[in-house]
Design a protein around this motif. Structure first.
Motif, mmCIF file in Angstrom:
data_model
loop_
_atom_site.group_PDB
_atom_site.id
_atom_site.type_symbol
_atom_site.label_atom_id
_atom_site.label_comp_id
_atom_site.label_asym_id
_atom_site.label_seq_id
_atom_site.Cartn_x
_atom_site.Cartn_y
_atom_site.Cartn_z
ATOM 1 N N UNK A 132 9.284 27.374 -17.591
ATOM 2 C CA UNK A 132 9.086 25.989 -18.094
ATOM 3 C C UNK A 132 8.078 25.845 -17.766
ATOM 4 N N UNK A 133 7.750 25.272 -16.765
ATOM 5 C CA UNK A 133 6.773 24.946 -16.348
ATOM 6 C C UNK A 133 5.148 25.226 -16.755
ATOM 7 N N UNK A 134 5.396 26.794 -16.276
ATOM 8 C CA UNK A 134 4.174 27.604 -17.217
ATOM 9 C C UNK A 134 4.024 27.670 -18.487
ATOM 10 N N UNK A 135 5.510 28.038 -19.549
ATOM 11 C CA UNK A 135 4.922 27.075 -20.599
ATOM 12 C C UNK A 135 4.624 26.653 -21.137
ATOM 13 N N UNK A 136 5.105 25.262 -20.715
ATOM 14 C CA UNK A 136 4.441 23.940 -20.618
ATOM 15 C C UNK A 136 2.952 24.188 -20.344
#
Length: 399
Positions: A132-136
């Motif tokens: 999720x952090x990477x996608x954000x």
């Protein structure tokens, strides 16, 4: 940026976050409460049953419940507590009513397996949170946050992905102020997946440079066309099967010398709607093909159309996730008519923030929350103080 956040429910990696939020009270975790209550309930129930119907072995459910909502150490503690409670409760009965070694092994093995299952769950949740952090980070890189009144424009945007586990797709938008006025761009790359994100990032990078340096809006459009062709050549050379990708786009220019107008170039995209207290009107349809298909155009690149824009009027741009949203009967969402009714009922709906929120909510409601495509709603208008300042300067120069 006056950005309207996505309120549509998400699934996938955010389930873990939402679950942990629900299991906290006043900042403290209460995840231990359900397995503890179950442990006590089974023990009490066992002491209130007959010797022929013992339920203490059900205590194996306690570490199983803990594995679903607690951490690894918490699950391990409940596994030990379940085993100890089983031994004490079973030995409190006369010998002929004891369940004995078989159920002891059942509870012990159940506790071990529950602890292992919890470790696997926690590892998966950590991985999902990392993704999720990477996608954000990718989303913020492609669709960078825009400051309030950026480039002298009031603006708002919302971006909903058709894939609820994704954070970014092929839709893109941006505002780029520069010495030749402020430019805005909204587009939609054909297709889905990382290939669409890659193409969107390439086009946005070109727009941010050309939109700043180039004096003519037509030159900015030409640079976008060339960038799309170069990107296609690159993907084809890599042997990928998305070398025929294209993108629709709407390119806007807000000239400083003429604050009562806006320049528009359309590359196969639906024309923006002009929304104001006087109603809703659509700009003329464009004469350009999507970016990457210029070789198919008989007249070359599209023309720049300068259209009047009254103070307070907002330009509403959407991708086909809005215009192609269907209800249960297959009817398309009537965007222009719906916005016109809303503005007639409340002229403040023309404000970018209110307008974007309205279109988002009505689109999601129309399709029952089942978006068939990535959906972007983007609204811009000249800031009122910028219009007043520009008109005063224009009057001073003429006098």
């Amino acid at each position: 940026m006056t950005k309207v956040l996505d309120r549509r429910p998400r699934a996938g990696h955010t389930d873990a976050v939402r679950r942990h939020q629900l299991l906290r009270m006043r900042g403290r975790s209460v995840a231990w409460v359900p397995p503890a209550l179950l442990l006590v309930a089974i023990t009490i129930a066992d002491f209130n049953t007959t010797g022929e119907f013992r339920i203490i072995s059900w205590i194996v459910l306690v570490p199983g419940i803990a594995a679903a909502i607690c951490g690894v150490w918490g699950t391990a503690v409940f596994a030990v507590l379940a085993l100890v409670t089983y031994v004490l409760a079973d030995n409190a009965w006369p010998h002929q009513y004891r369940t004995g070694l078989p159920d002891f092994i059942l509870v012990a093995v159940g506790g071990v397996l529950a602890t292992l299952a919890c470790a696997v769950r926690m590892r998966g949740e950590r991985r999902m949170l990392h993704m999720r952090d990477v996608a954000e980070t990718i989303r913020r890189t492609v669709l960078r946050p825009l400051p309030p009144d950026w480039g002298g424009l009031d603006h708002a945007a919302v971006y909903l992905t058709a894939d609820v586990d994704a954070r970014v797709g092929g839709d893109f938008y941006d505002i780029q102020p520069g010495p030749h006025g402020t430019r805005a761009l909204l587009g939609d790359v054909q297709g889905k997946g990382l290939g669409a994100v890659e193409a969107a990032a390439a086009l946005l990078g070109t727009f941010r440079e050309a939109g700043y340096h180039q004096a003519e809006l037509a030159t900015v459009g030409a640079r976008l066309e060339v960038r799309m062709l170069r990107h296609r050549e690159h993907t084809t050379a890599l042997g990928r099967d998305d070398g025929d990708r294209f993108a629709t786009a709407a390119l806007l220019g807000f000239p400083e010398a003429d604050p009562g107008t806006v320049d528009v170039m359309l590359f196969g995209h639906d024309p923006p709607l002009v929304v104001g207290s006087g109603g809703v009107r659509s700009l003329p349809p464009g004469d350009g093909l999507p970016l990457g298909l210029v070789e198919l155009a008989a007249d070359g690149r599209p023309h720049v159309h300068r259209v009047p824009l009254a103070p307070g009027e907002t330009l509403l741009l959407t991708t086909d996730g809005v215009t192609e949203a269907r209800d249960a009967d297959g009817a398309f969402y009537p965007l222009a008519d719906d916005v016109a009714r809303a503005v007639a009922a409340d002229p403040r709906t023309a404000e970018p923030r209110r307008l974007v929120a309205f279109v988002r909510d009505r689109t999601v409601r129309h399709c029952g929350g089942r978006l068939a495509d990535d959906t972007t709603v983007f609204a811009v208008r000249r800031a009122v103080r910028q219009v007043v300042a520009a008109e005063a300067e224009h009057g001073r120069l003429q006098s």
